[in-house]
Design a protein around this motif. Structure first.
Motif, mmCIF file in Angstrom:
data_model
loop_
_atom_site.group_PDB
_atom_site.id
_atom_site.type_symbol
_atom_site.label_atom_id
_atom_site.label_comp_id
_atom_site.label_asym_id
_atom_site.label_seq_id
_atom_site.Cartn_x
_atom_site.Cartn_y
_atom_site.Cartn_z
ATOM 1 N N TYR A 16 -39.749 127.795 129.278
ATOM 2 C CA TYR A 16 -39.696 126.362 129.576
ATOM 3 C C TYR A 16 -41.095 125.960 130.007
ATOM 4 O O TYR A 16 -41.562 126.386 131.063
ATOM 5 C CB TYR A 16 -38.672 126.103 130.672
ATOM 6 C CG TYR A 16 -37.287 126.599 130.293
ATOM 7 C CD1 TYR A 16 -36.421 125.791 129.549
ATOM 8 C CD2 TYR A 16 -36.865 127.887 130.636
ATOM 9 C CE1 TYR A 16 -35.156 126.242 129.174
ATOM 10 C CE2 TYR A 16 -35.606 128.350 130.266
ATOM 11 C CZ TYR A 16 -34.765 127.529 129.539
ATOM 12 O OH TYR A 16 -33.521 127.991 129.170
ATOM 13 N N GLY A 42 -30.176 133.393 137.003
ATOM 14 C CA GLY A 42 -31.562 133.130 136.648
ATOM 15 C C GLY A 42 -32.229 134.227 135.841
ATOM 16 O O GLY A 42 -33.421 134.143 135.543
ATOM 17 N N ALA A 43 -31.481 135.255 135.450
ATOM 18 C CA ALA A 43 -32.064 136.363 134.675
ATOM 19 C C ALA A 43 -32.467 135.921 133.272
ATOM 20 O O ALA A 43 -33.360 136.521 132.662
ATOM 21 C CB ALA A 43 -31.069 137.522 134.589
ATOM 22 N N LYS A 45 -29.731 134.702 131.000
ATOM 23 C CA LYS A 45 -28.544 134.875 130.155
ATOM 24 C C LYS A 45 -28.249 133.610 129.353
ATOM 25 O O LYS A 45 -28.038 133.671 128.138
ATOM 26 C CB LYS A 45 -27.324 135.257 131.012
ATOM 27 C CG LYS A 45 -27.539 136.516 131.862
ATOM 28 C CD LYS A 45 -26.296 136.916 132.636
ATOM 29 C CE LYS A 45 -25.791 135.861 133.617
ATOM 30 N NZ LYS A 45 -26.748 135.564 134.712
ATOM 31 N N SER A 46 -28.241 132.468 130.038
ATOM 32 C CA SER A 46 -27.945 131.215 129.330
ATOM 33 C C SER A 46 -29.030 130.905 128.312
ATOM 34 O O SER A 46 -28.745 130.400 127.219
ATOM 35 C CB SER A 46 -27.832 130.049 130.316
ATOM 36 O OG SER A 46 -26.808 130.300 131.240
ATOM 37 N N THR A 47 -30.269 131.226 128.663
ATOM 38 C CA THR A 47 -31.381 130.995 127.735
ATOM 39 C C THR A 47 -31.177 131.813 126.462
ATOM 40 O O THR A 47 -31.382 131.311 125.346
ATOM 41 C CB THR A 47 -32.721 131.353 128.401
ATOM 42 O OG1 THR A 47 -32.858 130.583 129.608
ATOM 43 C CG2 THR A 47 -33.897 131.062 127.479
ATOM 44 N N GLU A 88 -20.307 127.610 129.079
ATOM 45 C CA GLU A 88 -20.123 127.770 130.522
ATOM 46 C C GLU A 88 -19.435 126.506 131.054
ATOM 47 O O GLU A 88 -19.765 125.393 130.640
ATOM 48 C CB GLU A 88 -21.512 127.937 131.166
ATOM 49 C CG GLU A 88 -21.458 128.176 132.651
ATOM 50 C CD GLU A 88 -22.843 128.475 133.226
ATOM 51 O OE1 GLU A 88 -23.620 129.220 132.601
ATOM 52 O OE2 GLU A 88 -23.135 127.949 134.316
ATOM 53 N N GLN A 197 -21.744 137.105 134.981
ATOM 54 C CA GLN A 197 -22.266 137.570 136.262
ATOM 55 C C GLN A 197 -21.311 138.592 136.856
ATOM 56 O O GLN A 197 -21.687 139.435 137.656
ATOM 57 C CB GLN A 197 -22.402 136.394 137.224
ATOM 58 C CG GLN A 197 -23.774 135.764 137.165
ATOM 59 C CD GLN A 197 -23.955 134.696 138.208
ATOM 60 O OE1 GLN A 197 -23.967 134.981 139.391
ATOM 61 N NE2 GLN A 197 -24.082 133.468 137.758
HETATM 62 P P1 ATP Z 1 -27.377 131.333 135.479
HETATM 63 O O1 ATP Z 1 -26.324 132.352 135.631
HETATM 64 O O2 ATP Z 1 -27.764 130.674 136.769
HETATM 65 O O3 ATP Z 1 -27.134 130.347 134.374
HETATM 66 P P2 ATP Z 1 -29.126 132.707 133.722
HETATM 67 O O4 ATP Z 1 -29.195 134.182 133.763
HETATM 68 O O5 ATP Z 1 -28.307 132.086 132.668
HETATM 69 O O6 ATP Z 1 -28.688 132.154 135.118
HETATM 70 P P3 ATP Z 1 -31.216 130.990 132.774
HETATM 71 O O7 ATP Z 1 -30.455 129.758 133.103
HETATM 72 O O8 ATP Z 1 -31.304 131.376 131.361
HETATM 73 O O9 ATP Z 1 -30.625 132.214 133.605
HETATM 74 O O10 ATP Z 1 -32.671 130.867 133.391
HETATM 75 C C1 ATP Z 1 -33.727 131.795 133.150
HETATM 76 C C2 ATP Z 1 -34.998 131.289 133.801
HETATM 77 O O11 ATP Z 1 -35.428 130.083 133.174
HETATM 78 C C3 ATP Z 1 -34.837 130.970 135.282
HETATM 79 O O12 ATP Z 1 -36.028 131.333 135.923
HETATM 80 C C4 ATP Z 1 -34.659 129.467 135.303
HETATM 81 O O13 ATP Z 1 -35.148 128.928 136.514
HETATM 82 C C5 ATP Z 1 -35.492 129.027 134.132
HETATM 83 N N1 ATP Z 1 -34.936 127.803 133.507
HETATM 84 C C6 ATP Z 1 -33.710 127.663 132.971
HETATM 85 N N2 ATP Z 1 -33.533 126.432 132.460
HETATM 86 C C7 ATP Z 1 -34.675 125.751 132.702
HETATM 87 C C8 ATP Z 1 -35.143 124.424 132.429
HETATM 88 N N3 ATP Z 1 -34.373 123.551 131.779
HETATM 89 N N4 ATP Z 1 -36.377 124.104 132.822
HETATM 90 C C9 ATP Z 1 -37.169 124.986 133.471
HETATM 91 N N5 ATP Z 1 -36.818 126.248 133.750
HETATM 92 C C10 ATP Z 1 -35.579 126.638 133.380
#
Ligand code: ATP
Length: 239
Positions: A16, A42-43, A45-47, A88, A197
């Motif tokens: 990002y 924040g690992a 996963k969603s990304t 989600e 999670q």
């Molecule tokens: P969660 O279980 O909270 O959804 P996650 O494992 O899915 O966590 P992500 O949401 O993929 O993690 O986030 C991965 C990293 O990217 C984190 O550091 C988060 O802060 C950052 N991030 C996620 N979405 C954005 C965004 N729209 N803008 C900036 N940074 C982001």
């Protein structure tokens, strides 16, 4: 496992702005496998799911599905190819009936006579949805909404089913029920990628798993191996 993967992610990098969220990771899912991706908040996963769905542009790497490079393929095209996500938080259409939510799941399919049969099959799988088919989806409990979101995805006849945190916000007994349903889908041979999670539940039903930590895969192996791995236990399974 032999044979070509159904989904093959290679060297995936994305982020990002200037913040990199995934640092060049590899994930492969073979036909018929249930694969779990676990990791803390924040690992990334969603990304990673957004990368697969086509909602997140890559800075490096390739997404290959059934032998085709999807890098330039838009999200809608990927749904047509059979990559279907249960998002989600379920994201059912609260103001539409349960039945209309299910029918919407089939929008990506060509018009075919099989729809009525598939709806009936979904009601056999989830009897509670049949009982409540005329109600607004917003009236369902969290667990029922998760079943509806799964039923909606199944109506699209997925080749790869992506489950994003299916246990989120549900009571323990309901979580058991949802993982029971996932196990059933697995037995039917559906290829599943489940992001959780709730690592212990997900790894317990998975053929294989990946552990994601701040944008890198730090462990991979059979679900059982990861469940018994000391560092995985310490970090994700409450010691
Ligand atoms: P969660 O279980 O909270 O959804 P996650 O494992 O899915 O966590 P992500 O949401 O993929 O993690 O986030 C991965 C990293 O990217 C984190 O550091 C988060 O802060 C950052 N991030 C996620 N979405 C954005 C965004 N729209 N803008 C900036 N940074 C982001």
């Amino acid at each position: 496992k032999g044979g070509a993967p159904l989904l093959d992610l290679r060297g995936i990098r994305t982020g990002y702005g200037r913040i990199e969220a995934l640092h060049g990771l590899d994930v492969a899912i073979h036909p018929g496998e249930t694969v779990a991706l676990v990791g803390a908040n924040g690992a990334g996963k969603s990304t990673l799911l957004r990368v697969i769905s086509g909602l997140q542009p890559l800075t490096a790497g390739t997404v290959t599905f059934d032998g085709d490079n999807l890098n330039r393929r838009k999200a809608a095209d990927r749904v047509h190819r059979g990559i279907v996500q249960v998002p989600e938080g379920r994201q059912v259409f609260a103001g539409l009936s349960v039945e209309d939510n299910l029918m919407l799941g089939a929008f990506s399919r060509r018009r075919d006579k099989g729809l009525a049969d598939d709806l009936e099959a979904m009601y056999q799988r989830f009897p509670i949805l049949k009982e409540k088919r005329r109600l607004h989806a917003g009236n369902l409990s969290g667990g029922q909404q998760q079943m509806l979101a799964m039923g909606r995805a199944l109506m699209a006849k997925p080749r790869l089913l992506l489950l994003d945190e299916p246990s989120m916000g549900l009571a323990p007994l309901i979580i058991e029920e949802i993982f029971g349903i996932i196990t059933e889908l697995k037995r039917e041979g559906i290829t599943i990628f489940v992001v959780e999670q709730n690592a212990s539940e997900a790894l317990a039903i998975a053929d294989r798993g990946y552990v994601l930590e701040t944008g890198d895969i730090v462990a991979t192996g059979s679900g059982e191996t990861l469940l018994n791995d000391e560092s995985v236990k310490a970090a994700y399974l409450g010691g």
